[in-house]
Design a protein around this motif. Structure first.
Motif, PDB file in Angstrom:
ATOM      1  N   TRP A 187       1.374  -1.412  -0.024  1.00 40.47           N
ATOM      2  CA  TRP A 187       0.463   0.374   0.230  1.00 40.47           C
ATOM      3  C   TRP A 187       0.997   0.935  -0.018  1.00 40.47           C
ATOM      4  N   THR A 188       0.553   2.180  -0.803  1.00 38.16           N
ATOM      5  CA  THR A 188       1.615   3.370  -0.421  1.00 38.16           C
ATOM      6  C   THR A 188      -0.123   4.635  -0.136  1.00 38.16           C
ATOM      7  N   LEU A 189       0.163   5.709   1.055  1.00 35.76           N
ATOM      8  CA  LEU A 189      -0.210   6.341   1.459  1.00 35.76           C
ATOM      9  C   LEU A 189      -0.241   7.397   1.025  1.00 35.76           C
ATOM     10  N   TYR A 190      -0.939   7.855   0.142  1.00 34.89           N
ATOM     11  CA  TYR A 190      -0.191   9.978  -0.251  1.00 34.89           C
ATOM     12  C   TYR A 190      -0.769  11.410   0.665  1.00 34.89           C
TER      13      TYR A 190
ATOM     14  N   SER B 142     -10.464  -1.013   2.151  1.00 35.57           N
ATOM     15  CA  SER B 142      -9.466   0.406   1.811  1.00 35.57           C
ATOM     16  C   SER B 142     -10.441   1.534   2.493  1.00 35.57           C
TER      17      SER B 142
ATOM     18  N   LYS C 271      -8.853   4.290   4.838  1.00 39.45           N
ATOM     19  CA  LYS C 271      -8.646   6.493   4.554  1.00 39.45           C
ATOM     20  C   LYS C 271      -9.602   6.922   5.367  1.00 39.45           C
TER      21      LYS C 271
ATOM     22  N   ARG D  92      -4.553   5.188  -8.378  1.00 31.74           N
ATOM     23  CA  ARG D  92      -4.606   6.115  -6.762  1.00 31.74           C
ATOM     24  C   ARG D  92      -6.288   5.765  -6.153  1.00 31.74           C
TER      25      ARG D  92
ATOM     26  N   ILE E 213      -4.555   6.672  -1.654  1.00 28.61           N
ATOM     27  CA  ILE E 213      -3.787   5.380  -1.423  1.00 28.61           C
ATOM     28  C   ILE E 213      -4.161   4.346  -2.548  1.00 28.61           C
ATOM     29  N   ASP E 214      -2.432   3.795  -2.989  1.00 26.30           N
ATOM     30  CA  ASP E 214      -2.919   3.079  -4.240  1.00 26.30           C
ATOM     31  C   ASP E 214      -2.632   1.057  -3.582  1.00 26.30           C
ATOM     32  N   ILE E 215      -2.475   0.347  -4.135  1.00 21.93           N
ATOM     33  CA  ILE E 215      -2.764  -1.040  -3.753  1.00 21.93           C
ATOM     34  C   ILE E 215      -1.757  -2.217  -4.868  1.00 21.93           C
TER      35      ILE E 215
END
Length: 262
Positions: A38-41, A71, A75, A237, A241-243
């Motif tokens: 996971w990337t949390l921006y 997801s 968030k 994204r 968030i992207d997974i």
């Protein structure tokens, strides 16, 4: 630091076991290893003086964890920290690690990156053959594993393939999930047109990111029977968030840099 709410209660765990049984995976002896990356921006909290802090987080969840995280709930959970004070980044990481470990019932790693640390990160692409320009007519968007075929020649090859045309739908919100899918295998040659037709058949399919990738791995593994197989998805994204899940039965090391749509 002071807590006015129980942040953990925002998290919604989704059992992996139910879906794995549905697609007839052996839950005790999985045919793959892997992680959900996971990337949390959109991550922010307050320091002890009340000054907002920001970072980008990379979170890796082991495939053997009991649960995935829905997801949207993730968030909401992340946003619940926006007005909370922490003495330092370590305290913040610790609370995230404890909550998320409890939610997934498994192993997790969390790293925070400043904007300066990643500002020179480049946009890249999968290596291998893009299968998107096939001269085929698509008439069905219903998930159809029988589309998968191997070529007539009985020759073992090693091949890296990818598509940017993948779409599935979130089973909770019904919103579209867009992704680029990378498939690396060693085995009898997979027909590229049939593979693309198969992947496009997910277009109206309702399933979580991680579940789609396990289904794809399982279908290719059972139908095409490669000696080695890796499936890696980089989803676009949504909600900051992207997974990016990957599953492999060999020594696979996914690159973690962003694709053009991420």
């Amino acid at each position: 630091m002071s807590f006015k709410i129980n942040n953990f209660n925002f998290l919604r765990p989704i059992s992996r076991k139910k879906h794995r049984k549905k697609i007839k995976l052996n839950c005790i002896n999985l045919p793959f290893k892997g992680k959900d990356i996971w990337t949390l921006y959109e991550l922010s909290w307050l320091n002890k003086n009340g000054l907002p802090q920001i970072a980008i987080a990379k979170i890796e969840i082991d495939v053997n964890s009991a649960n995935i995280i829905e997801s949207k709930s993730f968030k909401i959970y992340i946003n619940s920290f926006n007005q909370m004070k922490f003495n330092n980044n370590i305290d913040f990481i610790n609370i995230l690690t404890n909550d998320l470990t409890k939610c997934i019932c498994g192993q997790i790693s969390i790293k925070l990156f400043s904007l300066d640390a990643i500002k020179n990160e480049t946009i890249t692409d999968f290596h291998g053959i893009c299968i998107d320009n096939q001269n085929i007519k698509i008439e069905s968007y219903k998930y159809t594993p029988s589309f998968l075929m191997i070529n007539s020649e009985r020759k073992i090859i090693k091949e890296d393939l990818y598509t940017h045309l993948f779409k599935s739908n979130c089973p909770v919100t019904q919103q579209p999930d867009w992704a680029s899918i990378y498939i690396a295998y060693t085995g009898l040659s997979i027909n590229h047109a049939s593979l693309l037709r198969y992947l496009i058949s997910f277009r109206s399919h309702n399933e979580f990111h991680e579940e789609c990738i396990e289904r794809i791995f399982n279908d290719i593994n059972n139908i095409c029977k490669p000696e080695e197989l890796s499936v890696y998805a980089r989803y676009t994204r949504r909600g900051g968030i992207d997974i990016n899940p990957w599953r492999s039965n060999t020594n696979f090391s996914p690159f973690l840099t962003r694709l053009a749509r991420q």
